[in-house]
Design a protein around this motif. Structure first.
Motif, PDB file in Angstrom:
ATOM      1  N   ILE A 185      -4.088   4.342   1.379  1.00 24.12           N
ATOM      2  CA  ILE A 185      -3.794   5.762   1.561  1.00 24.12           C
ATOM      3  C   ILE A 185      -4.472   6.549   0.463  1.00 24.12           C
ATOM      4  CG2 ILE A 185      -1.968   7.498   1.703  1.00 24.12           C
ATOM      5  CD1 ILE A 185      -0.112   5.325   2.724  1.00 24.12           C
ATOM      6  N   SER A 186      -5.422   7.382   0.869  1.00 23.98           N
ATOM      7  CA  SER A 186      -6.177   8.168  -0.096  1.00 23.98           C
ATOM      8  C   SER A 186      -5.316   9.288  -0.663  1.00 23.98           C
ATOM      9  CB  SER A 186      -7.419   8.767   0.581  1.00 23.98           C
ATOM     10  OG  SER A 186      -8.094   9.629  -0.315  1.00 23.98           O
ATOM     11  N   THR A 187      -5.443   9.511  -1.981  1.00 23.14           N
ATOM     12  CA  THR A 187      -4.650  10.556  -2.641  1.00 23.14           C
ATOM     13  C   THR A 187      -5.482  11.811  -2.904  1.00 23.14           C
ATOM     14  OG1 THR A 187      -5.206   9.589  -4.796  1.00 23.14           O
ATOM     15  CG2 THR A 187      -3.136   8.907  -3.755  1.00 23.14           C
ATOM     16  N   ARG A 188      -6.756  11.753  -2.545  1.00 22.02           N
ATOM     17  CA  ARG A 188      -7.612  12.917  -2.839  1.00 22.02           C
ATOM     18  C   ARG A 188      -7.399  14.025  -1.807  1.00 22.02           C
ATOM     19  NH1 ARG A 188     -11.768  13.374   0.522  1.00 22.02           N
ATOM     20  NH2 ARG A 188     -12.486  11.605   1.752  1.00 22.02           N
ATOM     21  N   LEU A 215      -0.124  11.576   8.634  1.00 18.98           N
ATOM     22  CA  LEU A 215      -0.890  11.848   7.423  1.00 18.98           C
ATOM     23  C   LEU A 215      -2.000  12.846   7.721  1.00 18.98           C
ATOM     24  CD1 LEU A 215      -1.342   8.189   6.087  1.00 18.98           C
ATOM     25  CD2 LEU A 215       0.167   9.946   5.135  1.00 18.98           C
ATOM     26  N   PRO A 216      -2.475  13.561   6.695  1.00 17.29           N
ATOM     27  CA  PRO A 216      -3.630  14.434   6.892  1.00 17.29           C
ATOM     28  C   PRO A 216      -4.838  13.621   7.361  1.00 17.29           C
ATOM     29  CG  PRO A 216      -2.568  14.880   4.789  1.00 17.29           C
ATOM     30  CD  PRO A 216      -1.936  13.642   5.330  1.00 17.29           C
ATOM     31  N   LYS A 217      -5.674  14.232   8.163  1.00 18.12           N
ATOM     32  CA  LYS A 217      -6.835  13.541   8.709  1.00 18.12           C
ATOM     33  C   LYS A 217      -7.700  12.982   7.580  1.00 18.12           C
ATOM     34  CE  LYS A 217     -10.603  14.081  12.019  1.00 18.12           C
ATOM     35  NZ  LYS A 217     -11.290  15.009  12.951  1.00 18.12           N
ATOM     36  N   ILE A 241       0.823  -1.213   0.000  1.00 21.25           N
ATOM     37  CA  ILE A 241       0.000   0.000   0.000  1.00 21.25           C
ATOM     38  C   ILE A 241       0.856   1.263   0.000  1.00 21.25           C
ATOM     39  CG2 ILE A 241      -1.881  -1.194   1.203  1.00 21.25           C
ATOM     40  CD1 ILE A 241      -1.142   0.388   3.729  1.00 21.25           C
ATOM     41  N   GLY A 242       2.177   1.087  -0.070  1.00 20.59           N
ATOM     42  CA  GLY A 242       3.070   2.237  -0.121  1.00 20.59           C
ATOM     43  C   GLY A 242       3.228   2.960   1.193  1.00 20.59           C
ATOM     44  N   ALA A 243       3.081   2.244   2.301  1.00 19.18           N
ATOM     45  CA  ALA A 243       3.207   2.849   3.624  1.00 19.18           C
ATOM     46  C   ALA A 243       4.623   2.644   4.159  1.00 19.18           C
ATOM     47  CB  ALA A 243       2.199   2.223   4.586  1.00 19.18           C
ATOM     48  N   ARG A 289      -2.161  -1.124  15.802  1.00 16.71           N
ATOM     49  CA  ARG A 289      -1.025  -0.340  16.288  1.00 16.71           C
ATOM     50  C   ARG A 289      -0.183   0.197  15.133  1.00 16.71           C
ATOM     51  NH1 ARG A 289       0.346  -0.313  21.483  1.00 16.71           N
ATOM     52  NH2 ARG A 289      -1.179  -1.263  22.869  1.00 16.71           N
ATOM     53  N   GLY A 290      -0.018  -0.610  14.095  1.00 16.54           N
ATOM     54  CA  GLY A 290       0.782  -0.170  12.958  1.00 16.54           C
ATOM     55  C   GLY A 290       0.145   0.978  12.200  1.00 16.54           C
ATOM     56  N   PHE A 291      -1.134   0.848  11.892  1.00 12.67           N
ATOM     57  CA  PHE A 291      -1.799   1.895  11.111  1.00 12.67           C
ATOM     58  C   PHE A 291      -2.009   3.168  11.927  1.00 12.67           C
ATOM     59  CE2 PHE A 291      -3.634  -1.703   8.381  1.00 12.67           C
ATOM     60  CZ  PHE A 291      -2.633  -1.546   7.433  1.00 12.67           C
ATOM     61  N   GLN A 292      -2.163   3.033  13.247  1.00 12.11           N
ATOM     62  CA  GLN A 292      -2.272   4.242  14.061  1.00 12.11           C
ATOM     63  C   GLN A 292      -0.979   5.050  14.008  1.00 12.11           C
ATOM     64  OE1 GLN A 292      -4.288   4.519  17.854  1.00 12.11           O
ATOM     65  NE2 GLN A 292      -5.130   2.462  17.609  1.00 12.11           N
ATOM     66  N   GLN A 293       0.159   4.353  13.976  1.00 13.40           N
ATOM     67  CA  GLN A 293       1.435   5.051  13.839  1.00 13.40           C
ATOM     68  C   GLN A 293       1.516   5.800  12.514  1.00 13.40           C
ATOM     69  OE1 GLN A 293       5.229   3.303  14.714  1.00 13.40           O
ATOM     70  NE2 GLN A 293       4.329   1.765  16.083  1.00 13.40           N
ATOM     71  N   ILE A 294       1.094   5.129  11.446  1.00  9.61           N
ATOM     72  CA  ILE A 294       1.148   5.734  10.114  1.00  9.61           C
ATOM     73  C   ILE A 294       0.204   6.931  10.024  1.00  9.61           C
ATOM     74  CG2 ILE A 294       0.620   5.319   7.676  1.00  9.61           C
ATOM     75  CD1 ILE A 294       1.490   2.383   8.204  1.00  9.61           C
ATOM     76  N   GLU A 295      -0.977   6.783  10.608  1.00  8.94           N
ATOM     77  CA  GLU A 295      -2.000   7.823  10.497  1.00  8.94           C
ATOM     78  C   GLU A 295      -1.574   9.127  11.178  1.00  8.94           C
ATOM     79  OE1 GLU A 295      -6.823   7.781  10.224  1.00  8.94           O
ATOM     80  OE2 GLU A 295      -5.803   6.207  11.370  1.00  8.94           O
ATOM     81  N   LYS A 296      -0.729   9.035  12.172  1.00  5.20           N
ATOM     82  CA  LYS A 296      -0.261  10.243  12.868  1.00  5.20           C
ATOM     83  C   LYS A 296       0.467  11.205  11.932  1.00  5.20           C
ATOM     84  CE  LYS A 296       0.400   8.080  17.419  1.00  5.20           C
ATOM     85  NZ  LYS A 296       1.423   7.638  18.417  1.00  5.20           N
TER      86      LYS A 296
END
Length: 268
Positions: free
Chosen positions: A265-268, A199-201, A104-106, A190-197
């Motif tokens: 990961i949304s690109t919009r 990134l834009p909401k 997913i390119g994370a 836990r992994g995605f919460q780290q990534i989401e920090k």
């Protein structure tokens, strides 16, 4: 065809099925062996006249130790080692999650001590849960024969023990499948919460992935359809209710659910 994150979920489900099937077969064989040895010990210790177990003090004393005897024989069978071995397979999911991140390119995740402690807690929950199931079954078998003793045929006593020790396999399989799936969801949580920090909401959205067949619950079917074209945010997922267990991100459709959340990961 290029590999997708959903393909990893297919691999995960196949892995869980294979591990659980082997665990079920080995546990069933161990329980049967333990039960046979326990019955042999009873046969040597009980006073049986004309095929019937007498209602003597000594016989009752022996049967009051039935749960202890069963636990001893389960230990001799290697049940503790089997439970530990199955628990150790949970960690094999970490490389699979790293593959999802790559697809997913994370960015790669650096797990903290708190994360690793949470993973260890999931494993401990599974292991202690199986031990509780086996202890409860041993006590249930003891209660069954204690209430029936007094002119009870030895064959009936054997049947009572067999019935009492039959349920643990099915219960253990349910816990094994649920435990493996829950471990994956702890990793993704836990992994995605780290990534989401970072990134834009709303940039990170989640699709519900997994099989759609006759075993699929209505709740899961609705989520599969709802997230097919557009994923849900974590806030939307947290507002869901599967009617069985809290926290739909961690429990998905409930007990033995074969579905998982896959981020994009949304690109919009």
């Amino acid at each position: 065809m290029a590999r997708k994150a959903s393909h990893v979920i297919d691999d995960l489900n196949a892995r869980i099925d294979d591990l659980t099937e082997r665990f079920r077969d080995e546990l069933a064989a161990m329980i049967e062996g333990a039960k046979a040895r326990a019955i042999g010990r009873l046969q040597r210790s009980l006073t049986v006249n004309d095929g019937r177990v007498g209602n003597s003090r000594q016989n009752k004393r022996t049967l009051r130790n039935l749960a202890k005897i069963l636990r001893e024989e389960l230990a001799r069978s290697g049940v503790a080692e089997l439970i530990e071995e199955f628990g150790s397979t949970f960690a094999g999911q970490l490389p699979m999650f790293e593959e999802v991140l790559d697809l997913i390119g994370a960015p790669k995740i650096e797990w903290s001590a708190v994360d690793l402690d949470a993973f260890a807690a999931d494993r401990l929950t599974f292991e202690s849960g199986i031990e509780t199931i086996l202890d409860s079954a041993s006590l249930a078998a003891q209660r069954r024969v204690m209430f029936s003793v007094g002119g009870m045929g030895f064959g009936d006593l054997v049947d009572a023990i067999s019935v009492g020790m039959r349920a643990p396999v099915a219960e253990a399989v349910t816990l094994a499948e649920t435990g493996q799936a829950a471990f994956w969801r702890t990793i993704t949580d836990r992994g995605f919460q780290q990534i989401e920090k970072n990134l834009p909401k709303g940039s990170l959205r989640y699709r519900f992935e997994g099989p759609r067949d006759k075993l699929t619950r209505p709740f899961c079917k609705r989520l599969l359809a709802r997230t097919k074209s557009k994923g849900l945010t974590r806030a939307q997922i947290d507002a869901l209710d599967n009617g069985q267990l809290p926290n739909v991100f961690l429990t998905a459709g409930g007990y033995r659910c074969r579905h998982q959340w896959v981020a994009e990961i949304s690109t919009r």
